[in-house]
Design a protein around this motif. Sequence first.
Motif, short mmCIF file in Angstrom:
data_model
loop_
_atom_site.label_atom_id
_atom_site.label_comp_id
_atom_site.label_asym_id
_atom_site.label_seq_id
_atom_site.Cartn_x
_atom_site.Cartn_y
_atom_site.Cartn_z
N MET A 1 0.85 -1.18 0.00
CA MET A 1 0.00 0.00 0.00
C MET A 1 0.89 1.23 0.00
SD MET A 1 -3.27 0.57 0.27
CE MET A 1 -4.23 2.01 0.31
N ASN A 2 0.67 2.09 -0.93
CA ASN A 2 1.44 3.32 -1.02
C ASN A 2 0.80 4.35 -0.09
OD1 ASN A 2 2.89 5.56 -1.74
ND2 ASN A 2 2.66 5.22 -3.94
N ARG A 3 1.58 4.93 0.76
CA ARG A 3 1.05 5.88 1.74
C ARG A 3 0.88 7.28 1.17
NH1 ARG A 3 0.41 2.92 6.18
NH2 ARG A 3 1.96 1.35 6.62
N ASP A 4 1.15 7.46 -0.12
CA ASP A 4 0.97 8.77 -0.74
C ASP A 4 -0.51 9.12 -0.91
OD1 ASP A 4 3.67 9.01 -0.90
OD2 ASP A 4 3.79 8.40 -3.00
N PHE A 5 -1.37 8.12 -0.90
CA PHE A 5 -2.80 8.34 -1.11
C PHE A 5 -3.55 8.17 0.21
CE2 PHE A 5 -1.08 6.57 -5.07
CZ PHE A 5 -1.29 7.66 -5.90
N ALA A 6 -4.56 8.99 0.39
CA ALA A 6 -5.33 8.96 1.65
C ALA A 6 -6.15 7.69 1.78
CB ALA A 6 -6.23 10.19 1.72
N THR A 7 -6.70 7.21 0.69
CA THR A 7 -7.55 6.01 0.71
C THR A 7 -7.14 5.10 -0.44
OG1 THR A 7 -9.23 6.97 -0.71
CG2 THR A 7 -9.49 7.32 1.66
N PRO A 8 -7.49 3.83 -0.36
CA PRO A 8 -7.23 2.93 -1.49
C PRO A 8 -7.95 3.37 -2.76
CG PRO A 8 -7.69 1.65 0.48
CD PRO A 8 -7.96 3.08 0.82
N ALA A 9 -9.13 3.94 -2.60
CA ALA A 9 -9.88 4.40 -3.78
C ALA A 9 -9.11 5.49 -4.51
CB ALA A 9 -11.25 4.90 -3.35
N ALA A 10 -8.43 6.36 -3.78
CA ALA A 10 -7.64 7.41 -4.41
C ALA A 10 -6.46 6.79 -5.17
CB ALA A 10 -7.14 8.39 -3.37
N GLY A 11 -5.88 5.75 -4.63
CA GLY A 11 -4.80 5.05 -5.32
C GLY A 11 -5.27 4.39 -6.61
N VAL A 12 -6.45 3.76 -6.54
CA VAL A 12 -7.01 3.12 -7.74
C VAL A 12 -7.34 4.18 -8.79
CG1 VAL A 12 -8.95 1.77 -8.62
CG2 VAL A 12 -7.84 1.11 -6.47
N ARG A 13 -7.88 5.29 -8.38
CA ARG A 13 -8.17 6.37 -9.33
C ARG A 13 -6.90 6.86 -10.01
NH1 ARG A 13 -12.31 7.90 -5.61
NH2 ARG A 13 -10.86 9.23 -4.48
N ALA A 14 -5.81 6.95 -9.26
CA ALA A 14 -4.53 7.38 -9.84
C ALA A 14 -4.02 6.34 -10.84
CB ALA A 14 -3.51 7.61 -8.74
#
Length: 69
Positions: A1-14
């Motif tokens: 899990m990358n800690r650059d994103f607040a939520t997993p959904a934000a990571g998936v969107r990126a």
Amino acid sequence: MNRDFATPAAGVRALVAEFGTLRVVLALAGLLARRPVRAARVWEGDMPDRIRRDIGLELLPRPRNYWDL
């Protein structure tokens, strides 16, 4: 899990923004479809004495010869 994103959904969107929906969906489907990998079991006698000595384990006793029975 990358800690650059607040939520997993934000990571998936990126990921979707960078690679596209199809590639992200196929990558996730591939991860879900693969079989779990079992770790190889190391038996006590499989390790040579020199390695056992190097990592601080006791050496195994020598097996008896068949003519000593």
